[in-house]
Design an enzyme around this catalytic site. Structure first.
Site, PDB file in Angstrom:
ATOM      1  N   LYS A 182       0.880  -1.184   0.000  1.00  0.00           N
ATOM      2  CA  LYS A 182       0.000   0.000   0.000  1.00  0.00           C
ATOM      3  C   LYS A 182       0.913   1.228   0.000  1.00  0.00           C
ATOM      4  CE  LYS A 182      -1.771   2.930   1.947  1.00  0.00           C
ATOM      5  NZ  LYS A 182      -1.536   4.340   1.563  1.00  0.00           N
ATOM      6  N   GLU A 257       9.554   1.500  10.663  1.00  0.00           N
ATOM      7  CA  GLU A 257      10.600   2.462  10.294  1.00  0.00           C
ATOM      8  C   GLU A 257       9.948   3.836  10.328  1.00  0.00           C
ATOM      9  OE1 GLU A 257      13.566   1.633  10.105  1.00  0.00           O
ATOM     10  OE2 GLU A 257      13.691  -0.447   9.457  1.00  0.00           O
ATOM     11  N   CYS A 294      14.118  10.839   6.221  1.00  0.00           N
ATOM     12  CA  CYS A 294      14.031  10.562   7.658  1.00  0.00           C
ATOM     13  C   CYS A 294      15.391  10.618   8.357  1.00  0.00           C
ATOM     14  CB  CYS A 294      13.402   9.193   7.874  1.00  0.00           C
ATOM     15  SG  CYS A 294      14.253   7.901   6.952  1.00  0.00           S
ATOM     16  N   GLU A 392       9.833  16.472  13.992  1.00  0.00           N
ATOM     17  CA  GLU A 392      10.312  16.228  12.636  1.00  0.00           C
ATOM     18  C   GLU A 392       9.581  17.157  11.671  1.00  0.00           C
ATOM     19  OE1 GLU A 392       9.080  12.615  10.665  1.00  0.00           O
ATOM     20  OE2 GLU A 392      11.131  12.301   9.975  1.00  0.00           O
TER      21      GLU A 392
HETATM   22  P1  NAD Z   1       2.569   8.969   7.009  1.00  0.00           P
HETATM   23  O1  NAD Z   1       2.791   8.312   8.313  1.00  0.00           O
HETATM   24  O2  NAD Z   1       1.612  10.087   6.925  1.00  0.00           O
HETATM   25  O3  NAD Z   1       2.053   7.884   5.935  1.00  0.00           O
HETATM   26  C1  NAD Z   1       2.776   6.719   5.671  1.00  0.00           C
HETATM   27  C2  NAD Z   1       1.856   5.664   5.073  1.00  0.00           C
HETATM   28  O4  NAD Z   1       0.882   5.267   6.046  1.00  0.00           O
HETATM   29  C3  NAD Z   1       1.061   6.130   3.859  1.00  0.00           C
HETATM   30  O5  NAD Z   1       1.009   5.077   2.928  1.00  0.00           O
HETATM   31  C4  NAD Z   1      -0.306   6.430   4.452  1.00  0.00           C
HETATM   32  O6  NAD Z   1      -1.346   6.368   3.503  1.00  0.00           O
HETATM   33  C5  NAD Z   1      -0.426   5.316   5.462  1.00  0.00           C
HETATM   34  N1  NAD Z   1      -1.378   5.550   6.561  1.00  0.00           N
HETATM   35  C6  NAD Z   1      -1.772   6.740   7.078  1.00  0.00           C
HETATM   36  N2  NAD Z   1      -2.604   6.531   8.132  1.00  0.00           N
HETATM   37  C7  NAD Z   1      -2.727   5.188   8.267  1.00  0.00           C
HETATM   38  C8  NAD Z   1      -3.428   4.345   9.188  1.00  0.00           C
HETATM   39  N3  NAD Z   1      -4.169   4.855  10.171  1.00  0.00           N
HETATM   40  N4  NAD Z   1      -3.309   3.017   9.047  1.00  0.00           N
HETATM   41  C9  NAD Z   1      -2.539   2.476   8.081  1.00  0.00           C
HETATM   42  N5  NAD Z   1      -1.853   3.222   7.173  1.00  0.00           N
HETATM   43  C10 NAD Z   1      -1.943   4.557   7.268  1.00  0.00           C
HETATM   44  O7  NAD Z   1       4.014   9.388   6.480  1.00  0.00           O
HETATM   45  P2  NAD Z   1       4.407  10.250   5.189  1.00  0.00           P
HETATM   46  O8  NAD Z   1       3.965  11.646   5.389  1.00  0.00           O
HETATM   47  O9  NAD Z   1       3.994   9.529   3.942  1.00  0.00           O
HETATM   48  O10 NAD Z   1       5.999  10.147   5.235  1.00  0.00           O
HETATM   49  C11 NAD Z   1       6.802  10.915   6.037  1.00  0.00           C
HETATM   50  C12 NAD Z   1       7.201  10.162   7.277  1.00  0.00           C
HETATM   51  O11 NAD Z   1       7.824   8.925   6.934  1.00  0.00           O
HETATM   52  C13 NAD Z   1       8.230  10.911   8.104  1.00  0.00           C
HETATM   53  O12 NAD Z   1       7.884  10.817   9.453  1.00  0.00           O
HETATM   54  C14 NAD Z   1       9.516  10.166   7.823  1.00  0.00           C
HETATM   55  O13 NAD Z   1      10.493  10.286   8.820  1.00  0.00           O
HETATM   56  C15 NAD Z   1       9.034   8.780   7.686  1.00  0.00           C
HETATM   57  N6  NAD Z   1      10.015   7.958   6.965  1.00  0.00           N
HETATM   58  C16 NAD Z   1      10.750   7.067   7.691  1.00  0.00           C
HETATM   59  C17 NAD Z   1      11.706   6.298   7.059  1.00  0.00           C
HETATM   60  C18 NAD Z   1      12.502   5.273   7.830  1.00  0.00           C
HETATM   61  O14 NAD Z   1      13.058   4.367   7.204  1.00  0.00           O
HETATM   62  N7  NAD Z   1      12.612   5.363   9.136  1.00  0.00           N
HETATM   63  C19 NAD Z   1      11.932   6.456   5.683  1.00  0.00           C
HETATM   64  C20 NAD Z   1      11.173   7.385   4.977  1.00  0.00           C
HETATM   65  C21 NAD Z   1      10.203   8.134   5.640  1.00  0.00           C
END
Ligand code: NAD
Length: 487
Positions: A182, A257, A294, A392
């Site tokens: 997803k 992650e 991140c 962040e």
């Molecule tokens: P987000 O948490 O808003 O969304 C991530 C994913 O989760 C999306 O596919 C979203 O549709 C889905 N999602 C949202 N709510 C959900 C729920 N209740 N249940 C299941 N799925 C749900 O993150 P974002 O804005 O897409 O990305 C930025 C974040 O990702 C930052 O916090 C960044 O640090 C993190 N990130 C971490 C890593 C790592 O490896 N640690 C790498 C890249 C990004």
């Protein structure tokens, strides 16, 4: 305008609930329509993955390796067609889109093709055990064996959509799991094309499925589905916590992650040359995908003796960066992913300004239209408790904080909820090594922001649970089974 379909059971699957628009962050134009998954679509995908698991989990590791190798070949072969779409949906500067988005994904499949044939059995020394009311005594042989977990739901963040997904799907498939992916709502289109490529590589139908949606519903349905054994999630800490709660109710395995607030500690023993490389390393927060990373060193903690010098060096670095159209090869800083993300970044900068921090450079919206641009911003004289130093931002914003002693530097570095990636810059690598031991962070870079692909990657504290990367990534998608026999 193209309407994309889910990829389920080896076929394009038209969504029951229609489509939503995906926007190019540089042009603000719709570039395609992604399918909006219903609970039913997610259920169909999970059922397909469950059925396919029976055969795929028993496929010979060599066969799985061959399929993953062919996927890597085909990703490279399709790069020309896929890179423009990937660039358009992510807004990544062309030099990042062309050199890192697909090649890194292909490398991951290549790496886990080798992973498929890594030993899955850990032999344990035979042990004499006494007779007991339970069973006769004897010399017992034993082994720990890695088995696949089952159906893995891979939920990913925006920024590097295919690399992110490859980092999950490649080790999961190598171990014999099946996958329902997803991708993030903002940049899902290339991911929706992967299924056909994987099929061309010989991956059996149902082993890899992709569903998308504009909001949280599709991900929520995947997490709550009893047919999913594991959720591998990359995204924000707040969503990660919600997923962990829901997954925990069904005792699903999770790999989390999550977010980061990396500290780069610059010690007072840096020579001038090393000082420059520290500035370049911190500057990657601006120059690499507009800070939507991140692991970015977004907090620069500088010994007071070097503080003004480093701040001035960073200012010059930021002001030399070309912002603009990401398809122009001279562009270093492209747009943020969305208007919402730009507003968020601007609100953080405004908050810091109101609290009396010094905006050294940036902080105003570049005069570029259309596009969701934010200027590389350096905020100095930040107090560790301010929101810009704690939360962040996920944008091109670096905060600078002075310190006097190593103890103070460690306290500030460890003083957020996160613990993903910290950095130490020092003329004495031994001193930096000692300091690394005090950092509550899953990863520490000494005098570099370069990544080593074989290291375990993951976070301490609110930055996550579990590790991917190298063989650690492979193990994350396995369950250990103990097997015992009388010898
Ligand atoms: P987000 O948490 O808003 O969304 C991530 C994913 O989760 C999306 O596919 C979203 O549709 C889905 N999602 C949202 N709510 C959900 C729920 N209740 N249940 C299941 N799925 C749900 O993150 P974002 O804005 O897409 O990305 C930025 C974040 O990702 C930052 O916090 C960044 O640090 C993190 N990130 C971490 C890593 C790592 O490896 N640690 C790498 C890249 C990004």
């Amino acid at each position: 305008m193209k309407r994309y379909a889910h990829w389920i059971n080896g076929q394009r699957h038209q969504p029951a609930q229609g489509h939503y628009p995906v926007v190019n962050p540089a042009t603000e134009q719709v570039i395609g329509y992604a399918p909006e998954a219903t609970r039913g679509d997610v259920d169909t995908a999970v059922r397909a993955a469950r059925t396919a698991y029976q055969a795929w989990s028993r496929t010979a590791p060599k066969e799985r390796a061959a399929v993953l190798d062919r996927i890597a070949d085909l990703l490279a072969a399709h790069a020309k067609d896929l890179v423009p779409l990937l660039q358009a949906e992510t807004g990544a500067a062309m030099r990042v889109a062309s050199t890192m988005q697909l090649p890194t994904a292909a490398e991951r499949f290549r790496r886990y093709a080798r992973g498929a044939t890594e030993p899955d059995t850990i032999p344990l020394a035979p042990l004499p055990v006494k007779a007991s009311p339970l069973a006769p005594g004897g010399l017992l042989g034993a082994a720990a064996v890695r088995r696949p977990v089952g159906v893995v739901g891979c939920i990913t963040s925006y920024n590097f959509p295919v690399v992110n997904l490859a980092g999950k799907a490649a080790p999961a498939l190598a171990m014999g799991n099946t996958v329902v992916a997803k991708p993030a709502p903002q940049d899902p289109l290339t991911c929706l094309l992967l299924g056909e490529i994987f099929q061309e590589a010989g991956l059996p139908d149902g082993v890899f499925n992709v569903v998308t949606g504009s909001g949280a519903a599709a991900g929520e349905a995947l997490v709550a589905h009893p047919g999913v054994d594991m959720i591998s999630f990359t995204g924000s800490t707040s969503v990660g916590k919600a997923i962990a709660e829901s997954a925990g109710r069904l005792m699903k395995r999770t790999l989390m992650e999550l977010g980061g607030k990396g500290a780069a500690i610059i010690l007072d023993d840096l020579t001038d040359g090393a000082g420059k490389s520290a500035v370049g390393a911190v500057g990657s927060t601006w120059s690499f995908h507009c800070g939507q990373i991140c692991t970015a060193p977004t907090r620069v903690l500088v010994h007071r003796a070097l503080y003004e010098k480093v701040v001035t060096g960073l200012q010059s670095y930021a002001e030399a960066l070309t912002i603009g159209d990401p398809v122009d090869n001279s562009t270093i800083v492209g747009p943020l992913i969305s208007a919402a993300q730009r507003d968020r970044v601007e609100a953080y900068v405004a908050g810091a300004r109101d609290q009396g921090a010094r905006i050294v450079t940036g902080g105003t919206r570049p005069d570029l239209k259309p596009g969701f641009y934010a200027a590389p911003t350096l905020i100095a004289d930040v107090r560790p408790g301010m929101a810009v130093a704690q939360e962040e931002i996920f944008g091109p914003v670096v905060v600078a904080i002075p310190f006097d002693t190593e103890d103070e530097a460690v306290e500030i570095a460890n003083g957020t909820a996160y613990g993903l990636y910290d950095y130490v810059f020092s003329g004495d690598a031994g001193r930096a090594w000692q300091l690394a031991a005090r950092l509550r962070s899953g990863n520490v870079g000494i005098n570099t922001v370069q990544r080593h692909p074989e290291t375990p990657f993951g976070g301490f504290k609110d930055s996550g649970i579990g590790r991917d990367g190298g063989s650690f990534g492979l193990h994350a998608y396995s369950e250990l089974q103990s097997v015992v026999w009388p010898s």
